[in-house]
Design a protein around this motif. Structure first.
Motif, PDB file in Angstrom:
ATOM      1  N   ALA A  37     -23.831  47.620   6.804  1.00  0.00           N
ATOM      2  CA  ALA A  37     -23.722  48.951   7.046  1.00  0.00           C
ATOM      3  C   ALA A  37     -25.114  49.607   6.930  1.00  0.00           C
ATOM      4  N   TYR A  38     -25.171  50.759   7.816  1.00  0.00           N
ATOM      5  CA  TYR A  38     -26.226  51.582   7.964  1.00  0.00           C
ATOM      6  C   TYR A  38     -25.564  52.822   7.865  1.00  0.00           C
ATOM      7  N   PRO A  39     -25.612  53.665   6.790  1.00  0.00           N
ATOM      8  CA  PRO A  39     -24.965  54.895   6.749  1.00  0.00           C
ATOM      9  C   PRO A  39     -26.145  56.112   7.104  1.00  0.00           C
ATOM     10  N   LEU A  40     -25.322  56.781   8.016  1.00  0.00           N
ATOM     11  CA  LEU A  40     -26.149  57.843   8.313  1.00  0.00           C
ATOM     12  C   LEU A  40     -25.398  59.236   8.182  1.00  0.00           C
ATOM     13  N   THR A  41     -26.526  60.549   7.830  1.00  0.00           N
ATOM     14  CA  THR A  41     -25.917  61.642   7.371  1.00  0.00           C
ATOM     15  C   THR A  41     -25.797  62.435   8.676  1.00  0.00           C
TER      16      THR A  41
END
Length: 90
Positions: free
Chosen positions: A22-26
């Motif tokens: 995962a690579y969360p991006l706001t």
């Protein structure tokens, strides 16, 4: 193993890998998973290459097992893409 089966396998592996990384991006007030979205884009490209290869090698028709596997893979990619791009609370 036919050469187009490898592309289908790669697409399935990318769907599985997307559940592990995962690579969360706001975005706005929510968070989306940018890495999953990119992996699903690559899975779609591999599925398209496999589908083209299956149709080319079969005289214009893909084998029945490939059509079923391709549709299942497309469904899994769609579910993973929707999950990746649905904003979650930050």
């Amino acid at each position: 193993m036919p050469p187009y089966a490898l592309q289908l396998l790669i697409a399935l592996v990318l769907v599985g890998v997307s559940r592990l990384v995962a690579y969360p991006l706001t975005v706005g007030s929510g968070v989306v998973d940018a890495l999953d979205a990119v992996l699903m884009m690559l899975a779609l490209v591999n599925l398209r290459l496999a589908w083209s290869g299956a149709n080319a090698s079969g005289g214009g028709r893909a084998p029945a097992w490939f059509v079923i596997a391709g549709l299942v893979t497309a469904g899994l990619i769609t579910l993973a893409m929707v999950a990746a791009l649905t904003p979650r609370a930050a």
